[in-house]
Motif scaffolding. Sequence first.
Motif, PDB file in Angstrom:
ATOM      1  N   ARG A  87       0.848  -1.189   0.000  1.00 37.10           N
ATOM      2  CA  ARG A  87       0.000   0.000   0.000  1.00 37.10           C
ATOM      3  C   ARG A  87       0.882   1.238   0.000  1.00 37.10           C
ATOM      4  O   ARG A  87       2.060   1.184   0.358  1.00 37.10           O
ATOM      5  N   GLU A 227     -13.455  -0.906   6.852  1.00 41.11           N
ATOM      6  CA  GLU A 227     -12.419  -0.928   5.815  1.00 41.11           C
ATOM      7  C   GLU A 227     -13.107  -1.397   4.538  1.00 41.11           C
ATOM      8  O   GLU A 227     -13.754  -2.441   4.515  1.00 41.11           O
ATOM      9  N   GLY A 229     -12.663  -1.954   0.320  1.00 42.42           N
ATOM     10  CA  GLY A 229     -11.665  -2.053  -0.748  1.00 42.42           C
ATOM     11  C   GLY A 229     -12.321  -2.345  -2.081  1.00 42.42           C
ATOM     12  O   GLY A 229     -13.435  -2.863  -2.154  1.00 42.42           O
ATOM     13  N   ASN A 247      -7.925   1.167  -1.250  1.00 39.80           N
ATOM     14  CA  ASN A 247      -8.390   0.735   0.055  1.00 39.80           C
ATOM     15  C   ASN A 247      -8.748   1.963   0.891  1.00 39.80           C
ATOM     16  O   ASN A 247      -8.005   2.940   0.940  1.00 39.80           O
TER      17      ASN A 247
END
Lengths: 279, 666
Positions: A87, A227, A229, A247
């Motif tokens: 990331r 979260e 994504g 994300n």
Amino acid sequence: MNKKTLLALTLAAPLAHAAEEPHTHPPQSMQGDEHAAHQHMGHGKPAQQDASAPAAANLRHAPNEPDHVMDHEVLLTKVTIDQLEAREHDGGALEGSVWFGGDKHKAWFKTEVEQEEGEIEKAELQALYSRAIAPYWDLQMGVRHDFELESDSRNWGVLALNGLAPYFFEVDTSLFVGEEGDTALRVEAEYELLFTQQWILSPEIEMNFFGQNTPEFHTGSGLSDIEAGLRLRYEFTPQFAPYIGVNYEKKFGNTADFVRDEGESTSETTWVIGLHAWF
Amino acid sequence: MNRSREPQIALPALSRRRFVTGVAAGAALLGMPARASSASPRANPTPQTLRGNQFDLHVNYQPVNFTGRERTAVATNGSVPGPILRWKEGETVTLNVTNHLAHDTSIHWHGIILPTGMDGVPGLSFNGIRPGETFTYQFAVNQSGTYWYHSHSDFQEQQGHYGSIVIDPAEPDPVACDRDYVVMLSDWSDESPHDIYAKLKKEGHYYNRRRRTAGDLWSEIRQKGVAQTWQDRKMWNEMRMSDRDISDVTGYTYTYLMNGQTPDGNWMAQFKRGEKVRLRFINGSAMSIFDIRIPGLKMTVVASDGQNIEPVTVDEFRIGVAETYDVVVEPVDDRAYTLFAQTIDRSGYARGTLTPHPELRAEVPAMDYAPVLTHRDMGMDHSGHNMGGMSGMDHSGHDMGNMGDMDHSGHDMGNMGGMDHSGHDMGSKGGMDHSGHDMGSMSGMDHSQHAGMQSGSAGQYSLHGGRPELGGMQGVWFTDGLGRAGHGSNSPIVHLPSEYRYGVDMRAEMPGNGLNDPGIGLRDHDTRYGRRVLTYADIRNLTPTLDKREPTRELQLHLTGNMHRYMWSMDGIKFNDAEPLMLKYGERIRITLVNDTMMTHPIHLHGMWSELETGDSEYIPRKHTILVQPGSKISYLVTADAYGRWAYHCHLLYHMPGMFREVRVV
Ligand SMILES: [Cu+2]
């Protein structure tokens, strides 16, 4: 603890089994004596002359497999790397699972590791017994261990429902009970949208809830974080698919307050690049 | 392998013709590619024809190359398929089978009626042939026609261990012809069958390369609008099933073979204009159902599963795994024809050429459209209902109260079970011909709500006829109101409690008629292309039915599975957990198969004939393998005239571990 050791930990036990690709015979086969006799006589006897097993890949056949087709349940091992990704801002994540077993009973291991700015933020491992309870659902129970990071490690008991919901949502709902009676709930859902047979867009969401405030772990009661994504992968084969995606993480309620007190931001969007694979 | 592979009485295959027509044509006749073997993939060893009554067969490893990649096959006498065995009705054959593998092997003589010890099913009728050992099979051949043999050990059949059998009749053959060819169809994968099976277990749709995409959705929405599209997709989405799940294993991994030749290899058979050519089609695949046609030629089907039938002329027919069909063609033009065998899911084809000259080829047709499943394939939509492509089905307004005690809790099929049956004219369809049987014996079953039958309380469906003295009750047996032999089942559909478990993902509530349905993907070929397609309803035996007794018991057996978990079973029970089905020697029974899945299953009973009830009790056709259409039921009669333990199973190789029963005749 780094990602590698964690992955190794997760995989070690089941892979030991995988190496021999075992099959079981039921202890008491319905075939009775005749069949039992056959089991003893039939297998693993050294071959003569030209009967040595060839190395050809398409003839792979583990030595202990029974030689008839209809009376054994296959025990398999599936290793799934849902996400292994880098990331932005020196971050990364690993989310995966391993199961081993037959149609009804399986041993499951799930792991989640997250890294931000070069630091491991979260590292957990679950070891579960999984049992098929409905055509699309497995009930799972076991333990979860959170590895020691900034604060102490901790252990949870786990009760999970894992499977495929209507409309093809893959769902994993887990209830966690900590040693001191702490409670937590995690709901994960994932969907696959095929653009072509090989280009697949996969939206995913994870929500965490806690039953109490635990300032030392930076978690507050109620909805703690989400979260979400979105990953676009290309399946070179169904088993090997690199992806790119985005994300998004956001913290809520007391959790957000704890995080804010630390001077960190409560939401973050990062680009990711990674690999989805199973074998 | 340095062993002698010569049979004791060996007439080299087609030696006379080879002599007459020269080497090139001979090679073509033997199925070798016309071009030299320098091309990749190179030529694989081709099967010989062995004749006589004594045979030495050697099961060995053989390097092969079907795809451009070198692989190892499990071969018989060094070729894939193994040699063509030609027997003569009335003789006793002796077959010495030597195992040169590192694992046990076996040969099962598919469709041959013989004593149980010669049937070749390890663990059931013998112990298998261990490495280095020779097993001698010996039995009298009391039938004629086209059959085949294959391993019943492990997944060896997928690795190449199969071959053809042609039995010449003792009496003059009613089918006169000038040429006679075996056309053996099969599927080859470079993958290990264990890997294929493991992949299916881990992701059931692994080999499906036709899954629905966003593009499909978009065009559907443009066609029908969002609301209608949502409605049409709703049931599939709620059931978590794909209407494009036609074959478990597809051309994604398979290369389809005709007599061991790839489509590029182009197996060739020769004829002269005006000759009658008999083609003996055998489906020796592990997993592939084929639709066969020869563009430009009508085919007259003269035999099914080795048994002569009243000739039926068609343009196309479906051949299930393990079935055989003999057809006669009479090409009147001096041109080549393509023998075209496309798979049921249209993911590939096997192909060969019927030609007057080895240089002549015919065009290879494009494959037909790939089918999608409909409600009918779930046993919900009767043809009589005219559901207009499922859009007319009322899912919203259903009356659950009407469905009584149906247990949906375990299977998330609320939507399916909730189908509005009340709107379906239950009087004629849901009623399922109950008038024909003795209501008194059905222990007060409430036929107006047939959902009530599966509530699980023992009083509501009939298990009588299980004959405790034969080892208890397995499956659902009916002894009353059986209806006439040859005309099929009248009995109500009963889903046992064992069907409501994690291993079963659907049940056909109103199974269709599996007899007159040409099958998925063929139903509109008559209207669309003007091709006449063979159905089971067309088949009548050439000679009168031998056993004209009425059945005294009926067994209703459900073919069940869970595509998601890749589990297969009968009545929701896997082979491992099942009791044998006990038959009394000499009795005449009916077996009704109800297909509670969306796949087409070829069901094979060893040792005895399956006499398909096509509506004509005088000329019941005898088969060894019955294709059961998805969401449908079909009935056949069995005379239990062979003592012993017999295998009874789906012939799709990767369904076999679960969808399997032992039948024991005592
Ligand atoms: Cu099957």
